[in-house]
Design an enzyme around this catalytic site. Sequence first.
Site, short mmCIF file in Angstrom:
data_model
loop_
_atom_site.label_atom_id
_atom_site.label_comp_id
_atom_site.label_asym_id
_atom_site.label_seq_id
_atom_site.Cartn_x
_atom_site.Cartn_y
_atom_site.Cartn_z
N LYS A 119 0.84 -1.20 0.00
CA LYS A 119 0.00 0.00 0.00
C LYS A 119 0.87 1.24 0.00
CE LYS A 119 0.74 1.66 4.34
NZ LYS A 119 1.20 3.02 4.69
N ASP B 240 -2.87 -1.35 9.39
CA ASP B 240 -2.90 -1.47 7.93
C ASP B 240 -3.44 -2.81 7.45
OD1 ASP B 240 -1.75 1.05 7.66
OD2 ASP B 240 0.29 0.28 7.59
#
Length: 300
Positions: free
Chosen positions: A10, A140
Site C-alpha cells: 500500500k 494497515d
Amino acid sequence: MSITVRAPAKINLHLGVGAAREDGFHPLVTVYHAISLYDDVTAVAAEAWSTPVDGAAYVDLASVPAGEDNIAVRAGQLLAQRHGLSRRAALSTYKSIPVAGGMAGGSADAAAALVALDRLWGTGTPDDQLLALASRLGSDVPFALLGGTALGTGRGEIVEPWEDNGAWWWVVVPSEVGLSTPAVYRHWDALFPDAPAEPPPAHRLVGALKTGEPLRLAAALHNDLEAAAIDLRPDLGALIEKGQAEGALRGLVSGSGPTCVFLCAGAEEARAVAAGLAAEHPVVLTAHGPVAGAHVLPDA
C-alpha cells in the site's frame, strides 16, 4: 493441500495526522491505495508453526521476524482462537514488498495468512469478522484484505472502499536504511506541538480520484508525516526533487517512510523516471494501481 494468497503493498495518497490522544495513538484520516507489488503466502497444514521466507533480491529477508514473532503466525493463531481450533500451519512467504519501507509488507502477510488459513481450514469466516481480526493485528491489515483504494480513519484500521476512476502509474524507490515509524511520529509531535486534535480531511484527494486525471491527483497528494521524515532524513527530500526533475508529476514520502513514491503520467513515463533514478539508487521499481486486496491464487 496448500493454499496460496497474494496481498498487495500500500501507499498513502493522503495521510492526515491529528495530535496524539491520551492512549498515545494519533488519529488519522488516510486514503490507502494498493499497488502491484505483492507478497505471496502459501499455507500448508503442519504440526507446528513455521515461516520459511524467500523473496526478490532487493528485499532484506534477514529483517523478517521468524516463528511466532512473525505477524502471519499471529494472524493464524488469532483465527484459530476465534474458531476454537488447535491447528497450526507452515506459512511460506515470497516477498516482493520492501521490508520496513512504509508499504505495509508485514500487514500484507498477515492479511494473506488470514485468507489462506480460512480457506485451508474451511472455517468460512465472514468478511466483517475477518476485518475485525485484521484490525487487532495492525492498523494497515484491514486495508490489505480490502485492497483497491479506501478511506481509513481511527488509527487507519477503519476502512471504507472509495471511488477511484484512475489507472495510476508509480515509481517506487525503497531505501537501504530504515526509518523508525515511532521516531517519525515523535518528531512530528515535536515539530507541530499545537497540531489540532482532528486530522485534516481528504476532500481534495477524494475529488481528484474521481476525475481519473494524473495532474489533479498529483496536486492533491498529501502526507503530514513527510516534513518530519525529511527533517530526519534530508536525503529523502533530495530524492523527491530528483524524481520530479526526471519527469514525475509528484514525489511523496510513503507513510512514515523511508520509501518514496512518484506519480507519473503513464506507464512509459514511469519507465523513463525509473531509468533516470536507477543511476543513483540500487532499487527502483514501477507499479500500477489500484489492485485487488488479498486473494487466493489459482493452482499452478
